[in-house]
Motif scaffolding. Sequence first.
Motif, short mmCIF file in Angstrom:
data_model
loop_
_atom_site.label_atom_id
_atom_site.label_comp_id
_atom_site.label_asym_id
_atom_site.label_seq_id
_atom_site.Cartn_x
_atom_site.Cartn_y
_atom_site.Cartn_z
N VAL A 85 0.84 -1.20 0.00
CA VAL A 85 0.00 0.00 0.00
C VAL A 85 0.87 1.25 0.00
CG1 VAL A 85 -1.67 1.34 1.34
CG2 VAL A 85 -1.99 -1.12 1.07
N LEU A 86 1.88 1.27 0.86
CA LEU A 86 2.76 2.43 0.92
C LEU A 86 3.49 2.64 -0.41
CD1 LEU A 86 4.16 2.07 4.54
CD2 LEU A 86 2.45 3.71 3.71
N HIS A 87 3.88 1.56 -1.05
CA HIS A 87 4.53 1.65 -2.36
C HIS A 87 3.58 2.25 -3.40
CE1 HIS A 87 7.28 0.60 -5.60
NE2 HIS A 87 6.25 0.06 -6.24
N LYS A 88 2.32 1.82 -3.34
CA LYS A 88 1.32 2.29 -4.31
C LYS A 88 1.02 3.78 -4.16
CE LYS A 88 -3.28 1.33 -6.07
NZ LYS A 88 -4.47 0.50 -6.00
N VAL A 89 1.02 4.28 -2.93
CA VAL A 89 0.65 5.68 -2.73
C VAL A 89 1.85 6.62 -2.67
CG1 VAL A 89 -1.52 5.09 -1.57
CG2 VAL A 89 0.52 5.51 -0.20
N HIS A 90 3.04 6.07 -2.59
CA HIS A 90 4.25 6.90 -2.52
C HIS A 90 4.34 7.83 -3.72
CE1 HIS A 90 8.35 8.00 -1.52
NE2 HIS A 90 8.64 7.86 -2.79
N GLY A 91 4.55 9.10 -3.44
CA GLY A 91 4.74 10.07 -4.51
C GLY A 91 3.46 10.62 -5.10
N LYS A 92 2.29 10.17 -4.62
CA LYS A 92 1.04 10.70 -5.16
C LYS A 92 0.88 12.16 -4.74
CE LYS A 92 -2.02 6.74 -5.69
NZ LYS A 92 -2.54 6.88 -7.03
N SER A 93 0.23 12.92 -5.58
CA SER A 93 -0.09 14.30 -5.26
C SER A 93 -1.23 14.32 -4.24
CB SER A 93 -0.55 15.04 -6.52
OG SER A 93 -1.76 14.46 -6.99
N LYS A 94 -1.51 15.51 -3.70
CA LYS A 94 -2.64 15.63 -2.76
C LYS A 94 -3.93 15.19 -3.43
CE LYS A 94 -0.78 19.27 0.17
NZ LYS A 94 -0.95 20.64 0.67
N SER A 95 -4.13 15.61 -4.67
CA SER A 95 -5.37 15.23 -5.36
C SER A 95 -5.39 13.73 -5.63
CB SER A 95 -5.55 16.02 -6.65
OG SER A 95 -4.52 15.74 -7.57
#
Length: 77
Positions: free
Chosen positions: A11-21
């Motif tokens: 999960v952390l890998h999947k969301v890493h680097g995502k923007s706020k939106s």
Amino acid sequence: MPIVMSLREAVLHKVHGKSKSGLREMIEGSIDAQEAALPGLGVVFEVIWKNIDRTKQDELISVLQGQLNQAEPTPLK
């Protein structure tokens, strides 16, 4: 050689680097979705919980308690 990750790491890998939106879209897309999305929300909540002060934790608990006390429990089958 296959890469083995825990659910938390995945999960952390999947969301890493995502923007706020992007994070908002991921959270809102998981709310009321299939139950498979719930562990991901748990990991996201864990990150939030570990990185806010005690006052904000208490505020979250108050909101949660208030909402749970207002909700009608689903009958067990």
